[in-house]
Write a protein that holds these residues in place. Structure first.
Motif, PDB file in Angstrom:
ATOM      1  N   SER A 182     -42.433  -2.242  30.933  1.00  0.00           N
ATOM      2  CA  SER A 182     -42.705  -0.379  30.933  1.00  0.00           C
ATOM      3  C   SER A 182     -42.072  -0.022  29.418  1.00  0.00           C
ATOM      4  CB  SER A 182     -41.277   0.632  31.317  1.00  0.00           C
ATOM      5  OG  SER A 182     -41.925  -0.055  33.216  1.00  0.00           O
ATOM      6  N   LEU A 183     -41.259  -1.048  28.747  1.00  0.00           N
ATOM      7  CA  LEU A 183     -41.795  -1.488  27.303  1.00  0.00           C
ATOM      8  C   LEU A 183     -42.982  -1.245  26.590  1.00  0.00           C
ATOM      9  CD1 LEU A 183     -38.294  -0.136  25.800  1.00  0.00           C
ATOM     10  CD2 LEU A 183     -38.203  -3.113  25.588  1.00  0.00           C
ATOM     11  N   GLN A 184     -43.368  -2.030  27.255  1.00  0.00           N
ATOM     12  CA  GLN A 184     -44.586  -2.165  26.361  1.00  0.00           C
ATOM     13  C   GLN A 184     -45.175  -0.932  25.854  1.00  0.00           C
ATOM     14  OE1 GLN A 184     -45.923  -5.555  26.292  1.00  0.00           O
ATOM     15  NE2 GLN A 184     -44.151  -5.317  27.199  1.00  0.00           N
ATOM     16  N   GLU A 185     -45.259   0.184  26.892  1.00  0.00           N
ATOM     17  CA  GLU A 185     -46.324   1.565  26.426  1.00  0.00           C
ATOM     18  C   GLU A 185     -45.270   2.361  24.671  1.00  0.00           C
ATOM     19  OE1 GLU A 185     -48.708   2.091  27.734  1.00  0.00           O
ATOM     20  OE2 GLU A 185     -48.543   0.196  29.096  1.00  0.00           O
ATOM     21  N   ILE A 186     -44.041   1.868  25.105  1.00  0.00           N
ATOM     22  CA  ILE A 186     -43.214   2.511  24.081  1.00  0.00           C
ATOM     23  C   ILE A 186     -43.250   1.748  22.659  1.00  0.00           C
ATOM     24  CG2 ILE A 186     -40.481   3.051  23.372  1.00  0.00           C
ATOM     25  CD1 ILE A 186     -40.772   4.044  26.515  1.00  0.00           C
ATOM     26  N   ASN A 237     -24.634 -10.951  24.360  1.00  0.00           N
ATOM     27  CA  ASN A 237     -23.722 -11.607  25.944  1.00  0.00           C
ATOM     28  C   ASN A 237     -25.114 -12.344  26.580  1.00  0.00           C
ATOM     29  OD1 ASN A 237     -22.180 -12.178  28.246  1.00  0.00           O
ATOM     30  ND2 ASN A 237     -20.959 -10.506  27.096  1.00  0.00           N
ATOM     31  N   SER A 238     -25.460 -12.235  28.349  1.00  0.00           N
ATOM     32  CA  SER A 238     -26.059 -13.118  28.911  1.00  0.00           C
ATOM     33  C   SER A 238     -27.419 -12.586  28.693  1.00  0.00           C
ATOM     34  CB  SER A 238     -25.754 -12.471  30.063  1.00  0.00           C
ATOM     35  OG  SER A 238     -25.811 -11.137  30.719  1.00  0.00           O
ATOM     36  N   ALA A 239     -27.331 -11.065  28.252  1.00  0.00           N
ATOM     37  CA  ALA A 239     -28.874 -11.606  27.619  1.00  0.00           C
ATOM     38  C   ALA A 239     -29.813 -11.816  26.759  1.00  0.00           C
ATOM     39  CB  ALA A 239     -29.555  -9.461  26.524  1.00  0.00           C
ATOM     40  N   VAL A 240     -29.260 -12.661  25.912  1.00  0.00           N
ATOM     41  CA  VAL A 240     -30.142 -13.857  25.519  1.00  0.00           C
ATOM     42  C   VAL A 240     -30.879 -14.748  26.450  1.00  0.00           C
ATOM     43  CG1 VAL A 240     -28.307 -13.582  23.290  1.00  0.00           C
ATOM     44  CG2 VAL A 240     -27.559 -15.250  25.246  1.00  0.00           C
ATOM     45  N   LYS A 241     -30.399 -14.722  27.403  1.00  0.00           N
ATOM     46  CA  LYS A 241     -31.025 -15.261  29.115  1.00  0.00           C
ATOM     47  C   LYS A 241     -32.657 -14.707  29.039  1.00  0.00           C
ATOM     48  CE  LYS A 241     -27.267 -16.673  31.436  1.00  0.00           C
ATOM     49  NZ  LYS A 241     -26.273 -16.510  32.821  1.00  0.00           N
ATOM     50  N   LEU A 242     -32.575 -13.914  28.575  1.00  0.00           N
ATOM     51  CA  LEU A 242     -33.945 -13.132  28.640  1.00  0.00           C
ATOM     52  C   LEU A 242     -34.729 -13.687  27.672  1.00  0.00           C
ATOM     53  CD1 LEU A 242     -32.340  -9.458  29.152  1.00  0.00           C
ATOM     54  CD2 LEU A 242     -33.363 -11.005  30.788  1.00  0.00           C
ATOM     55  N   ALA A 243     -34.578 -14.449  26.761  1.00  0.00           N
ATOM     56  CA  ALA A 243     -35.577 -14.919  25.500  1.00  0.00           C
ATOM     57  C   ALA A 243     -35.694 -16.611  25.543  1.00  0.00           C
ATOM     58  CB  ALA A 243     -35.152 -14.367  24.486  1.00  0.00           C
ATOM     59  N   THR A 244     -35.095 -16.736  27.075  1.00  0.00           N
ATOM     60  CA  THR A 244     -35.128 -18.272  27.152  1.00  0.00           C
ATOM     61  C   THR A 244     -36.433 -18.948  27.669  1.00  0.00           C
ATOM     62  OG1 THR A 244     -33.808 -18.462  29.492  1.00  0.00           O
ATOM     63  CG2 THR A 244     -32.975 -18.649  26.727  1.00  0.00           C
ATOM     64  N   ALA A 245     -36.756 -20.180  27.797  1.00  0.00           N
ATOM     65  CA  ALA A 245     -37.864 -20.376  28.704  1.00  0.00           C
ATOM     66  C   ALA A 245     -38.164 -20.353  30.090  1.00  0.00           C
ATOM     67  CB  ALA A 245     -38.160 -21.871  28.141  1.00  0.00           C
ATOM     68  N   SER A 246     -36.725 -19.903  29.884  1.00  0.00           N
ATOM     69  CA  SER A 246     -36.722 -19.272  32.373  1.00  0.00           C
ATOM     70  C   SER A 246     -36.531 -18.482  32.155  1.00  0.00           C
ATOM     71  CB  SER A 246     -35.742 -20.898  32.791  1.00  0.00           C
ATOM     72  OG  SER A 246     -34.653 -20.469  31.787  1.00  0.00           O
ATOM     73  N   SER A 247     -37.173 -17.262  31.171  1.00  0.00           N
ATOM     74  CA  SER A 247     -36.606 -16.252  31.938  1.00  0.00           C
ATOM     75  C   SER A 247     -37.327 -15.657  32.602  1.00  0.00           C
ATOM     76  CB  SER A 247     -36.351 -15.521  30.387  1.00  0.00           C
ATOM     77  OG  SER A 247     -36.949 -13.743  30.437  1.00  0.00           O
ATOM     78  N   PRO A 248     -37.229 -14.506  33.649  1.00  0.00           N
ATOM     79  CA  PRO A 248     -38.356 -13.882  34.123  1.00  0.00           C
ATOM     80  C   PRO A 248     -38.851 -13.359  33.382  1.00  0.00           C
ATOM     81  CG  PRO A 248     -36.074 -13.091  35.025  1.00  0.00           C
ATOM     82  CD  PRO A 248     -35.609 -14.168  33.776  1.00  0.00           C
ATOM     83  N   VAL A 249     -38.609 -12.511  32.654  1.00  0.00           N
ATOM     84  CA  VAL A 249     -39.229 -11.601  31.779  1.00  0.00           C
ATOM     85  C   VAL A 249     -39.905 -11.919  30.248  1.00  0.00           C
ATOM     86  CG1 VAL A 249     -38.328  -9.578  32.473  1.00  0.00           C
ATOM     87  CG2 VAL A 249     -37.645 -10.408  30.425  1.00  0.00           C
ATOM     88  N   LEU A 250     -40.027 -13.315  30.366  1.00  0.00           N
ATOM     89  CA  LEU A 250     -40.110 -13.880  29.283  1.00  0.00           C
ATOM     90  C   LEU A 250     -41.738 -13.185  28.968  1.00  0.00           C
ATOM     91  CD1 LEU A 250     -39.713 -15.683  26.490  1.00  0.00           C
ATOM     92  CD2 LEU A 250     -40.483 -17.397  28.358  1.00  0.00           C
ATOM     93  N   GLU A 251     -42.346 -13.300  29.339  1.00  0.00           N
ATOM     94  CA  GLU A 251     -44.144 -12.938  29.169  1.00  0.00           C
ATOM     95  C   GLU A 251     -43.754 -11.564  28.553  1.00  0.00           C
ATOM     96  OE1 GLU A 251     -48.102 -11.819  31.475  1.00  0.00           O
ATOM     97  OE2 GLU A 251     -46.949 -13.306  32.323  1.00  0.00           O
ATOM     98  N   ALA A 252     -43.050 -10.979  28.831  1.00  0.00           N
ATOM     99  CA  ALA A 252     -43.294  -9.349  28.630  1.00  0.00           C
ATOM    100  C   ALA A 252     -42.314  -9.231  27.141  1.00  0.00           C
ATOM    101  CB  ALA A 252     -42.210  -7.943  29.982  1.00  0.00           C
ATOM    102  N   ILE A 253     -41.892  -9.620  27.413  1.00  0.00           N
ATOM    103  CA  ILE A 253     -40.333  -9.526  25.521  1.00  0.00           C
ATOM    104  C   ILE A 253     -42.163 -10.833  24.711  1.00  0.00           C
ATOM    105  CG2 ILE A 253     -39.049 -11.233  24.654  1.00  0.00           C
ATOM    106  CD1 ILE A 253     -37.231 -10.901  26.877  1.00  0.00           C
ATOM    107  N   ASN A 254     -43.106 -12.210  24.835  1.00  0.00           N
ATOM    108  CA  ASN A 254     -44.122 -12.643  24.250  1.00  0.00           C
ATOM    109  C   ASN A 254     -44.727 -11.050  23.713  1.00  0.00           C
ATOM    110  OD1 ASN A 254     -43.900 -14.610  23.595  1.00  0.00           O
ATOM    111  ND2 ASN A 254     -44.108 -15.993  25.532  1.00  0.00           N
ATOM    112  N   GLN A 255     -45.308 -10.840  24.347  1.00  0.00           N
ATOM    113  CA  GLN A 255     -46.236  -9.164  24.815  1.00  0.00           C
ATOM    114  C   GLN A 255     -45.852  -8.533  23.161  1.00  0.00           C
ATOM    115  OE1 GLN A 255     -47.001  -8.078  28.380  1.00  0.00           O
ATOM    116  NE2 GLN A 255     -48.636  -9.879  28.929  1.00  0.00           N
ATOM    117  N   LEU A 256     -43.978  -8.333  23.016  1.00  0.00           N
ATOM    118  CA  LEU A 256     -43.815  -7.237  22.970  1.00  0.00           C
ATOM    119  C   LEU A 256     -43.181  -7.920  21.296  1.00  0.00           C
ATOM    120  CD1 LEU A 256     -40.879  -5.619  24.907  1.00  0.00           C
ATOM    121  CD2 LEU A 256     -42.369  -4.596  23.444  1.00  0.00           C
ATOM    122  N   LYS A 257     -42.802  -8.622  20.893  1.00  0.00           N
ATOM    123  CA  LYS A 257     -43.230  -9.574  19.616  1.00  0.00           C
ATOM    124  C   LYS A 257     -44.474  -9.436  19.197  1.00  0.00           C
ATOM    125  CE  LYS A 257     -41.619 -13.694  18.057  1.00  0.00           C
ATOM    126  NZ  LYS A 257     -42.820 -13.905  16.595  1.00  0.00           N
TER     127      LYS A 257
END
Length: 192
Positions: free
Chosen positions: A113-117, A126-146
């Protein structure tokens, strides 16, 4: 023109940025040369200076880095980086409190959803850094934001704590000082 030398070798994160900032704050204009002894400190000081709009030059000698920062006339640096937008501070790898599986599903939906904003910046702590790692389930969405221009910044201390620094797949490593500076800026801050 004022000239200050700062020896930040041996100082831990975020001290090299803090002592550099103090030196720059002590002058209206001039040059600060900060010495650091590792690449992470070099990157942190360079990012800080660049984000403030200062001219930066880096030289390496015998494993140490000399970072020369030129502070121009008063007000110059204030014109740079004053774009407004949203900054998200994310402190966990799941969203909300309760069931972890549900929290993981909600986090995935959040990033889609953040793609729209299109926020200006996302800080991961803290553990949110796991979201930017290779095994992240949201890596594709974060890459698109970047790719659309959102800065993705992960806490270096947190990555070290979880042993994930080498697995960082998107964005850049940052420190607590840069995070605090971003949270205290002109942008609206949303914390999850």
């Amino acid at each position: 023109m004022s000239m200050i030398k700062v020896d930040a070798r041996g100082l831990g994160c975020p001290q090299p940025v803090i002592v550099t900032k103090r030196a720059l704050d002590s002058m209206a204009e001039g040059m600060v040369t900060t010495l650091v002894d590792n690449a992470v400190s070099k990157e942190n000081v360079v990012k800080f200076a660049s984000n403030c709009g200062y001219g930066v030059r880096v030289e390496e000698e015998s494993g140490d880095f000399s970072i020369t920062i030129l502070k121009g006339t008063p007000g110059e640096e204030e014109e740079v980086g004053q774009l407004t937008g949203s900054v998200y501070l994310i402190t966990g790898d799941t969203l909300g409190r309760g069931d972890a599986q549900l929290g993981a599903l909600l986090m995935k939906a959040f990033f889609v959803s953040l793609q729209e904003i299109q926020p200006k910046r996302i800080f991961l702590l803290n553990s949110a850094v796991k979201l930017a790692t290779a095994s992240s389930p949201v890596l594709e969405a974060i890459n698109q934001l970047k790719q659309k221009g959102t800065q993705i910044m992960s806490c270096g201390t947190c990555l070290d704590f979880y042993g994930l620094k080498e697995q960082l797949a998107v964005g850049e490593v940052t420190n607590m000082y840069v995070i605090l500076e971003g949270l205290n800026g002109p942008d609206r801050v949303i914390t999850l």
